[in-house]
Design a protein around this motif. Sequence first.
Motif, PDB file in Angstrom:
ATOM      1  N   MET A   1       5.667 -11.070 -12.004  1.00 57.38           N
ATOM      2  CA  MET A   1       6.101  -9.766 -11.531  1.00 57.38           C
ATOM      3  C   MET A   1       5.168  -9.293 -10.419  1.00 57.38           C
ATOM      4  N   THR A   2       5.718  -8.943  -9.281  1.00 57.00           N
ATOM      5  CA  THR A   2       4.929  -8.456  -8.165  1.00 57.00           C
ATOM      6  C   THR A   2       4.840  -6.942  -8.236  1.00 57.00           C
ATOM      7  N   HIS A   3       3.606  -6.435  -8.245  1.00 52.81           N
ATOM      8  CA  HIS A   3       3.400  -4.989  -8.268  1.00 52.81           C
ATOM      9  C   HIS A   3       3.367  -4.470  -6.846  1.00 52.81           C
ATOM     10  N   ARG A   4       4.053  -3.383  -6.604  1.00 52.51           N
ATOM     11  CA  ARG A   4       4.079  -2.764  -5.289  1.00 52.51           C
ATOM     12  C   ARG A   4       3.497  -1.363  -5.401  1.00 52.51           C
ATOM     13  N   ILE A   5       2.322  -1.192  -4.839  1.00 52.72           N
ATOM     14  CA  ILE A   5       1.654   0.106  -4.815  1.00 52.72           C
ATOM     15  C   ILE A   5       1.791   0.672  -3.410  1.00 52.72           C
ATOM     16  N   TYR A  50      -3.548  11.536  -1.366  1.00 56.40           N
ATOM     17  CA  TYR A  50      -2.370  10.675  -1.518  1.00 56.40           C
ATOM     18  C   TYR A  50      -1.984  10.545  -2.972  1.00 56.40           C
ATOM     19  N   GLY A  51      -0.693  10.449  -3.205  1.00 55.15           N
ATOM     20  CA  GLY A  51      -0.190  10.031  -4.496  1.00 55.15           C
ATOM     21  C   GLY A  51      -0.158   8.510  -4.498  1.00 55.15           C
ATOM     22  N   ILE A  52      -0.537   7.930  -5.620  1.00 58.06           N
ATOM     23  CA  ILE A  52      -0.461   6.480  -5.792  1.00 58.06           C
ATOM     24  C   ILE A  52       0.869   6.218  -6.493  1.00 58.06           C
ATOM     25  N   TYR A  53       1.744   5.494  -5.826  1.00 54.06           N
ATOM     26  CA  TYR A  53       3.079   5.252  -6.352  1.00 54.06           C
ATOM     27  C   TYR A  53       3.260   3.789  -6.718  1.00 54.06           C
ATOM     28  N   LEU A  93      -5.086  -2.130  -7.627  1.00 52.76           N
ATOM     29  CA  LEU A  93      -4.207  -2.283  -6.470  1.00 52.76           C
ATOM     30  C   LEU A  93      -4.359  -1.103  -5.506  1.00 52.76           C
ATOM     31  N   ALA A  94      -4.537   0.093  -6.032  1.00 49.62           N
ATOM     32  CA  ALA A  94      -4.705   1.270  -5.177  1.00 49.62           C
ATOM     33  C   ALA A  94      -6.013   1.201  -4.401  1.00 49.62           C
ATOM     34  N   ILE A  95      -7.102   0.833  -5.069  1.00 47.44           N
ATOM     35  CA  ILE A  95      -8.401   0.717  -4.387  1.00 47.44           C
ATOM     36  C   ILE A  95      -8.324  -0.368  -3.325  1.00 47.44           C
ATOM     37  N   LEU A  96      -7.716  -1.494  -3.645  1.00 47.97           N
ATOM     38  CA  LEU A  96      -7.581  -2.570  -2.662  1.00 47.97           C
ATOM     39  C   LEU A  96      -6.725  -2.138  -1.473  1.00 47.97           C
ATOM     40  N   GLU A  97      -5.734  -1.295  -1.705  1.00 46.16           N
ATOM     41  CA  GLU A  97      -4.918  -0.775  -0.599  1.00 46.16           C
ATOM     42  C   GLU A  97      -5.742   0.122   0.312  1.00 46.16           C
ATOM     43  N   VAL A  98      -6.596   0.968  -0.265  1.00 42.51           N
ATOM     44  CA  VAL A  98      -7.478   1.815   0.549  1.00 42.51           C
ATOM     45  C   VAL A  98      -8.426   0.934   1.365  1.00 42.51           C
ATOM     46  N   ILE A  99      -9.018  -0.064   0.718  1.00 40.36           N
ATOM     47  CA  ILE A  99      -9.901  -0.992   1.443  1.00 40.36           C
ATOM     48  C   ILE A  99      -9.137  -1.631   2.595  1.00 40.36           C
ATOM     49  N   ASN A 100      -7.926  -2.081   2.332  1.00 42.68           N
ATOM     50  CA  ASN A 100      -7.110  -2.720   3.360  1.00 42.68           C
ATOM     51  C   ASN A 100      -6.856  -1.779   4.539  1.00 42.68           C
ATOM     52  N   GLN A 101      -6.619  -0.508   4.257  1.00 37.92           N
ATOM     53  CA  GLN A 101      -6.354   0.460   5.318  1.00 37.92           C
ATOM     54  C   GLN A 101      -7.594   0.779   6.152  1.00 37.92           C
ATOM     55  N   LEU A 102      -8.775   0.732   5.528  1.00 43.02           N
ATOM     56  CA  LEU A 102      -9.986   1.196   6.207  1.00 43.02           C
ATOM     57  C   LEU A 102     -10.863   0.102   6.810  1.00 43.02           C
ATOM     58  N   ARG A 103     -10.927  -1.051   6.218  1.00 46.02           N
ATOM     59  CA  ARG A 103     -11.958  -2.017   6.572  1.00 46.02           C
ATOM     60  C   ARG A 103     -11.889  -2.575   7.982  1.00 46.02           C
ATOM     61  N   ASN A 104     -10.739  -2.587   8.595  1.00 42.90           N
ATOM     62  CA  ASN A 104     -10.632  -3.148   9.942  1.00 42.90           C
ATOM     63  C   ASN A 104     -10.688  -2.102  11.045  1.00 42.90           C
TER      64      ASN A 104
END
Length: 156
Positions: A1-5, A50-53, A93-104
Amino acid sequence: MTHRITLIPITPDNELDCIKLSPKEDQMNLVASNADSLIHATRELTSKPYGIYFDQSMVGFILFDQEIYHDGYYWILRFMIDARYQGKGYGQLAILEVINQLRNREDCRQIRVSHIPCNTAANRLYKKCGFVETGEFEDNGDIILRYDAPIPSSMR
């Protein structure tokens, strides 16, 4: 199952859903209420709530910097997952999404987060996402962790 956050900005349309979220009873002293966090967000000019969905359901809340001052640090200021949705991997998944948005981002040197010392679950989660303790503490005693962002190739 793929989780989508997905991280969706808090607006008047979803603010009440956010306020209704809360952690488990034994975690109430570990995180601020979302109502308090939304008030705090109005005073944090560099951050956005942000809401985490997961799919169409708001499962948590996160407040993090969208811009920095001068030090290269972006901060995750508030974070919580509702009691009904804990233990499903949404927090990671939410923390990793924030990292993904900010790190680059060109100006991002570190992403920082803090937590009260007795919140060992938060400490484990942040470390699982690549954060390490800095050895520093907030004025109130909170432990500070950092995620070192890669230096963009244009700045090497």
